[in-house]
Write a protein that holds these residues in place. Structure first.
Motif, short mmCIF file in Angstrom:
data_model
loop_
_atom_site.label_atom_id
_atom_site.label_comp_id
_atom_site.label_asym_id
_atom_site.label_seq_id
_atom_site.Cartn_x
_atom_site.Cartn_y
_atom_site.Cartn_z
N UNK A 100 -2.50 -17.39 -2.03
CA UNK A 100 -1.93 -16.83 -3.26
C UNK A 100 -1.30 -15.49 -2.88
N UNK A 101 -0.09 -15.21 -3.35
CA UNK A 101 0.53 -13.92 -3.04
C UNK A 101 -0.33 -12.75 -3.50
N UNK A 102 -0.33 -11.68 -2.71
CA UNK A 102 -1.16 -10.52 -3.00
C UNK A 102 -0.93 -9.95 -4.41
N UNK A 103 0.32 -9.85 -4.88
CA UNK A 103 0.51 -9.34 -6.24
C UNK A 103 -0.18 -10.20 -7.31
N UNK A 134 -8.00 -10.47 5.91
CA UNK A 134 -8.74 -9.26 5.53
C UNK A 134 -7.86 -8.02 5.67
N UNK A 135 -7.13 -7.93 6.77
CA UNK A 135 -6.26 -6.77 6.99
C UNK A 135 -5.16 -6.70 5.93
N UNK A 136 -4.58 -7.83 5.58
CA UNK A 136 -3.51 -7.85 4.57
C UNK A 136 -4.05 -7.44 3.21
N UNK A 137 -5.20 -7.96 2.83
CA UNK A 137 -5.80 -7.60 1.55
C UNK A 137 -6.14 -6.11 1.51
N UNK A 138 -6.75 -5.63 2.58
CA UNK A 138 -7.14 -4.21 2.65
C UNK A 138 -5.92 -3.30 2.53
N UNK A 139 -4.88 -3.59 3.31
CA UNK A 139 -3.67 -2.77 3.29
C UNK A 139 -3.04 -2.78 1.90
N UNK A 140 -2.95 -3.95 1.28
CA UNK A 140 -2.33 -4.06 -0.03
C UNK A 140 -3.11 -3.26 -1.07
N UNK A 141 -4.42 -3.47 -1.15
CA UNK A 141 -5.20 -2.78 -2.19
C UNK A 141 -5.31 -1.28 -1.92
N UNK A 142 -5.37 -0.87 -0.67
CA UNK A 142 -5.32 0.57 -0.36
C UNK A 142 -4.00 1.16 -0.85
N UNK A 143 -2.90 0.43 -0.67
CA UNK A 143 -1.58 0.95 -1.03
C UNK A 143 -1.40 1.15 -2.53
N UNK A 144 -2.22 0.45 -3.33
CA UNK A 144 -2.12 0.64 -4.79
C UNK A 144 -3.28 1.48 -5.34
N UNK A 145 -3.96 2.19 -4.44
CA UNK A 145 -4.91 3.21 -4.87
C UNK A 145 -6.37 2.82 -4.94
N UNK A 185 -7.76 13.26 -12.88
CA UNK A 185 -7.35 12.00 -12.27
C UNK A 185 -8.52 11.01 -12.31
N UNK A 186 -8.21 9.75 -12.57
CA UNK A 186 -9.23 8.72 -12.61
C UNK A 186 -9.83 8.49 -11.23
N UNK A 187 -11.09 8.07 -11.23
CA UNK A 187 -11.70 7.67 -9.97
C UNK A 187 -11.04 6.40 -9.49
N UNK A 188 -10.87 6.25 -8.18
CA UNK A 188 -10.27 5.01 -7.68
C UNK A 188 -11.20 3.83 -7.95
N UNK A 189 -10.60 2.66 -8.08
CA UNK A 189 -11.37 1.44 -8.27
C UNK A 189 -12.03 1.10 -6.95
N UNK A 190 -13.36 0.87 -6.99
CA UNK A 190 -14.12 0.51 -5.79
C UNK A 190 -14.04 -1.01 -5.62
N UNK A 191 -13.56 -1.44 -4.46
CA UNK A 191 -13.35 -2.85 -4.17
C UNK A 191 -14.03 -3.21 -2.87
N UNK A 192 -14.75 -4.32 -2.89
CA UNK A 192 -15.30 -4.89 -1.66
C UNK A 192 -14.57 -6.19 -1.40
N UNK A 193 -13.99 -6.30 -0.21
CA UNK A 193 -13.35 -7.53 0.25
C UNK A 193 -14.29 -8.23 1.21
N UNK A 194 -14.56 -9.50 0.96
CA UNK A 194 -15.43 -10.28 1.84
C UNK A 194 -14.61 -11.46 2.34
N UNK A 195 -14.21 -11.38 3.60
CA UNK A 195 -13.30 -12.36 4.20
C UNK A 195 -13.54 -12.39 5.69
#
Length: 127
Positions: free
Chosen positions: A110-113, A17-28, A1-11
């Motif tokens: 901008x919509x999260x997708x 911040x909560x919406x971005x975190x939840x969305x990106x966590x939900x897609x791995x 399995x691939x390593x997950x993409x490491x993302x830092x959100x600065x907001x």
């Protein structure tokens, strides 16, 4: 399995911040969050991120901390992709972000997708 993409959100806005975190966590993604410049710089200095998504302004002043974060990344972690988000973009600020090496500049809201599509483009792979 691939390593997950490491993302830092600065907001600084908790709801965004909560919406971005939840969305990106939900897609791995493996997501870290920072709400201020110094916290973001400390995380960048100690963690190898694939992508940083940073709000242009982290305070109620006219400061553009997002550009400071971009400058810090380009000096310390050149391979990290950077996407700047802003509700207050001017042509001069966009030009400064481009000159500093931003991979993308996205107007808020901008919509999260669509933000995820920008991440996919800068990484050069489907999510």
């Amino acid at each position: 399995m691939d390593n997950p993409i490491r993302l830092l959100l600065v907001e600084d806005e908790p709801t965004a911040l909560a919406a971005l975190r939840k969305f990106f966590n939900s897609i791995g993604f493996q997501v870290d969050c920072a709400r201020e410049l110094e916290e973001a710089e400390a995380l960048i200095a100690t963690t190898d991120y694939d992508v940083v998504i940073a709000d242009l302004r982290l305070t109620w002043s006219y400061a553009v901390e997002g550009l400071e974060i971009l400058r810090f990344i380009r000096q310390n972690s050149r391979h990290t992709h950077v996407i700047i988000l802003s509700a207050h973009a001017t042509p001069d600020i966009r030009d400064s972000a481009d000159a500093l090496g931003a991979d993308a500049f996205i107007a808020k809201p901008t919509p999260l997708p669509q933000i995820a599509e920008a991440v996919s483009r800068v990484l050069g792979r489907a999510l």
